[in-house]
Design a protein around this motif. Structure first.
Motif, PDB file in Angstrom:
ATOM      1  N   SER A  87       9.473  -2.012 -13.212  1.00  9.96           N
ATOM      2  CA  SER A  87      10.563  -2.798 -12.644  1.00  9.96           C
ATOM      3  C   SER A  87      11.091  -3.756 -13.693  1.00  9.96           C
ATOM      4  N   TYR A  88      12.407  -3.942 -13.709  1.00 11.41           N
ATOM      5  CA  TYR A  88      13.050  -4.739 -14.751  1.00 11.41           C
ATOM      6  C   TYR A  88      14.099  -5.665 -14.155  1.00 11.41           C
ATOM      7  N   THR A  89      14.341  -6.764 -14.863  1.00  7.33           N
ATOM      8  CA  THR A  89      15.427  -7.680 -14.536  1.00  7.33           C
ATOM      9  C   THR A  89      16.218  -7.961 -15.800  1.00  7.33           C
ATOM     10  N   VAL A  90      17.534  -7.949 -15.672  1.00  9.70           N
ATOM     11  CA  VAL A  90      18.385  -8.205 -16.824  1.00  9.70           C
ATOM     12  C   VAL A  90      19.434  -9.242 -16.435  1.00  9.70           C
ATOM     13  N   ASP A  91      19.767 -10.125 -17.368  1.00 11.59           N
ATOM     14  CA  ASP A  91      20.776 -11.150 -17.126  1.00 11.59           C
ATOM     15  C   ASP A  91      22.159 -10.633 -17.484  1.00 11.59           C
ATOM     16  N   ILE A 131      18.523  -7.227 -27.248  1.00 16.07           N
ATOM     17  CA  ILE A 131      18.170  -8.569 -27.662  1.00 16.07           C
ATOM     18  C   ILE A 131      18.875  -9.602 -26.794  1.00 16.07           C
ATOM     19  N   ALA A 132      20.148  -9.354 -26.516  1.00 16.39           N
ATOM     20  CA  ALA A 132      21.013 -10.385 -25.955  1.00 16.39           C
ATOM     21  C   ALA A 132      21.000 -10.500 -24.434  1.00 16.39           C
ATOM     22  N   THR A 133      20.587  -9.455 -23.734  1.00 18.34           N
ATOM     23  CA  THR A 133      20.779  -9.470 -22.283  1.00 18.34           C
ATOM     24  C   THR A 133      19.604 -10.023 -21.499  1.00 18.34           C
ATOM     25  N   GLY A 134      18.551 -10.439 -22.146  1.00 19.29           N
ATOM     26  CA  GLY A 134      17.434 -11.009 -21.423  1.00 19.29           C
ATOM     27  C   GLY A 134      16.703 -10.002 -20.565  1.00 19.29           C
ATOM     28  N   LEU A 135      16.564  -8.771 -21.048  1.00 21.69           N
ATOM     29  CA  LEU A 135      15.880  -7.727 -20.295  1.00 21.69           C
ATOM     30  C   LEU A 135      14.391  -8.051 -20.206  1.00 21.69           C
ATOM     31  N   VAL A 136      13.859  -8.121 -18.983  1.00 22.12           N
ATOM     32  CA  VAL A 136      12.465  -8.482 -18.760  1.00 22.12           C
ATOM     33  C   VAL A 136      11.781  -7.405 -17.928  1.00 22.12           C
ATOM     34  N   ASN A 137      10.606  -6.985 -18.372  1.00 23.27           N
ATOM     35  CA  ASN A 137       9.788  -6.035 -17.628  1.00 23.27           C
ATOM     36  C   ASN A 137       8.909  -6.833 -16.657  1.00 23.27           C
ATOM     37  N   THR A 138       9.198  -6.766 -15.349  1.00 22.15           N
ATOM     38  CA  THR A 138       8.469  -7.562 -14.360  1.00 22.15           C
ATOM     39  C   THR A 138       7.261  -6.841 -13.788  1.00 22.15           C
ATOM     40  N   SER A 139       7.188  -5.518 -13.953  1.00 24.01           N
ATOM     41  CA  SER A 139       6.052  -4.748 -13.466  1.00 24.01           C
ATOM     42  C   SER A 139       6.019  -3.417 -14.198  1.00 24.01           C
ATOM     43  N   THR A 140       4.830  -2.856 -14.381  1.00 26.21           N
ATOM     44  CA  THR A 140       4.700  -1.550 -15.024  1.00 26.21           C
ATOM     45  C   THR A 140       4.611  -0.421 -14.012  1.00 26.21           C
ATOM     46  N   VAL A 141       4.750  -0.748 -12.727  1.00 29.40           N
ATOM     47  CA  VAL A 141       4.638   0.254 -11.657  1.00 29.40           C
ATOM     48  C   VAL A 141       5.855   0.166 -10.756  1.00 29.40           C
ATOM     49  N   ALA A 142       6.417   1.318 -10.395  1.00 28.52           N
ATOM     50  CA  ALA A 142       7.515   1.391  -9.424  1.00 28.52           C
ATOM     51  C   ALA A 142       7.359   2.685  -8.636  1.00 28.52           C
ATOM     52  N   SER A 189      11.999 -11.556 -23.958  1.00 26.40           N
ATOM     53  CA  SER A 189      10.557 -11.737 -24.116  1.00 26.40           C
ATOM     54  C   SER A 189      10.135 -13.197 -24.050  1.00 26.40           C
ATOM     55  N   SER A 190      11.059 -14.065 -23.721  1.00 23.94           N
ATOM     56  CA  SER A 190      10.754 -15.491 -23.645  1.00 23.94           C
ATOM     57  C   SER A 190       9.756 -15.778 -22.531  1.00 23.94           C
ATOM     58  N   GLY A 191       8.678 -16.495 -22.866  1.00 20.76           N
ATOM     59  CA  GLY A 191       7.713 -16.901 -21.856  1.00 20.76           C
ATOM     60  C   GLY A 191       6.854 -15.793 -21.303  1.00 20.76           C
ATOM     61  N   VAL A 192       6.848 -14.619 -21.942  1.00 11.51           N
ATOM     62  CA  VAL A 192       6.042 -13.494 -21.484  1.00 11.51           C
ATOM     63  C   VAL A 192       4.764 -13.445 -22.310  1.00 11.51           C
ATOM     64  N   GLY A 193       3.624 -13.553 -21.668  1.00  8.98           N
ATOM     65  CA  GLY A 193       2.365 -13.446 -22.394  1.00  8.98           C
ATOM     66  C   GLY A 193       2.099 -14.642 -23.296  1.00  8.98           C
ATOM     67  N   ASN A 194       1.342 -14.398 -24.361  1.00 10.32           N
ATOM     68  CA  ASN A 194       0.958 -15.449 -25.301  1.00 10.32           C
ATOM     69  C   ASN A 194       1.645 -15.232 -26.649  1.00 10.32           C
ATOM     70  N   SER A 195       1.004 -15.623 -27.737  1.00  6.40           N
ATOM     71  CA  SER A 195       1.602 -15.484 -29.062  1.00  6.40           C
ATOM     72  C   SER A 195       0.483 -15.262 -30.072  1.00  6.40           C
ATOM     73  N   VAL A 196       0.847 -15.167 -31.345  1.00 10.50           N
ATOM     74  CA  VAL A 196      -0.136 -15.020 -32.426  1.00 10.50           C
ATOM     75  C   VAL A 196       0.147 -16.077 -33.481  1.00 10.50           C
ATOM     76  N   ARG A 197      -0.908 -16.680 -33.982  1.00 10.65           N
ATOM     77  CA  ARG A 197      -0.758 -17.691 -35.020  1.00 10.65           C
ATOM     78  C   ARG A 197      -1.058 -17.079 -36.383  1.00 10.65           C
TER      79      ARG A 197
END
Length: 347
Positions: free
Chosen positions: A308-312, A244-255, A68-76
């Motif tokens: 669509s997803y990408t994993v390290d 948590i560990a594999t860097g799984l990232v959702n790159t698109s909600t459509v496939a 989830s690193s660098g995805v979207g914004n955050s909350v304060r």
């Protein structure tokens, strides 16, 4: 590649899906416009009135290797104000749950919790409470299963304010009464591929009542004297450390179709990315095997939404050679898909 729609495979797929113990139960990347209230995006305000309303801020937080690193914004979160919770996809009451998130503490005070898990039917019975307090200008993180009186602890290490860390709160259900336990991991660098044998803190002994289940994530602003001021981002709750560990990232909600892509780069040393696509939601496993068929890494083992997803994949602990990665999907629509490709590690 195969697509099988027989009744037998549908029955098997549904059975696997329902009995899987390694699901991604919750994901919140705050991928919403800056200034939006959390209440506009499925969060329920349960205390705090209208003081310091929980709103989306920029930028989002980053942490090496975290999905989830660098995805979207955050909350304060301020030192006092509104509290809120949001429901899991599915409540759970077995095994262990890992609640991970990025946090940057700007100001710590006397100590209070800012994150917790609660049951699917409660708005107040907080457990797996994660704390931050001042430690001579530095930050110490803590965890408890319930109230302070029931037992809690703080990390033996202190951390810098203004720096992003990855925290993982672990709650383990045990069969007897009053024996569920909580632990806390704090990471300053890349997340290890496998769960460390010893947490940063815990397991923490407690007399607090065990949770009947866990089905909600809560963020809390506490009191002005005790609570920290911080940003939080990339909240995930999973039954599997690999999420948590594999860097799984959702790159698109459509496939449009099932697809397993060739890893890139290939050959690689020591990391590479593997991409795949799901036209429907379902149970997904992605594993890496060596040349003789021995499993060397379990990258994905969870229920996932279409997209669509990408994993390290990190082969730092492996020898040079040819490996294979195998994808299996049991779709909620009854379709079962599998594919396998070869990758090469060259050191």
């Amino acid at each position: 590649m195969k697509k099988i729609t027989s009744l037998l495979m549908l029955t098997i797929a549904l059975f696997i899906f329902k009995t899987s113990s390694a699901q991604l139960l919750f994901v919140e990347d705050f991928n919403y416009p800056v200034g939006d209230s959390l209440g506009d995006h499925g969060w329920v305000y349960n205390s705090g009135g209208t003081v310091n309303t929980l709103k989306v801020v920029a930028p989002g937080l980053t942490f090496p290797g975290y999905g989830s690193s660098g995805v979207g914004n955050s909350v304060r979160l301020f030192s006092t104000g509104e509290d809120a919770y949001k429901n899991y996809t599915t409540p759970d009451s077995s095994g262990s749950q890992y609640a991970s998130f990025m946090v940057r503490v700007d100001t710590a005070r006397t100590g209070d919790y800012f994150f917790a898990l609660i049951s699917s039917t409660s708005a107040t019975n907080y457990t797996a409470r994660v704390y931050a307090k001042d430690s001579v200008g530095l930050v110490s993180f803590g965890i408890s299963k319930g109230t302070l009186a029931s037992g809690q602890g703080y990390t033996p290490f202190n951390y810098l304010p203004g720096v992003t860390y990855l925290l993982v709160a672990k709650y383990t259900f045990n069969p007897s009464t009053l024996d569920d336990v909580v632990s806390l991991y704090v990471f300053t660098g890349t997340v290890p591929v496998t769960e460390p044998p010893v947490p940063t803190l815990g397991p923490v002994a407690s007399t607090a009542t065990d949770a009947t289940n866990l089905g909600r994530v809560a963020v809390r602003q506490g009191t002005s004297a005790s609570s920290p001021t911080l940003q939080i981002d990339g909240i995930r709750v999973s039954k599997s450390w690999s999420n948590i560990a594999t860097g799984l990232v959702n790159t698109s909600t459509v496939a449009s179709t099932f697809k397993l892509s060739q890893n890139y780069p290939n050959p690689f040393n020591p990391t590479t990315k593997i991409s795949f696509a799901l036209p429907v939601s379902g149970l997904v496993t992605l594993k890496v095997y060596n040349a003789i068929g021995k499993e060397v890494s379990n990258l994905v083992n969870s229920r996932m939404n279409a997209g669509s997803y990408t994993v390290d994949f990190n082969g730092a602990n492996l020898n040079s050679g040819v490996y294979f990665y195998h994808l299996e999907i049991a779709g909620e629509n009854g379709q079962v898909y599998s594919d396998q490709k070869k990758l090469m590690l060259v050191k």
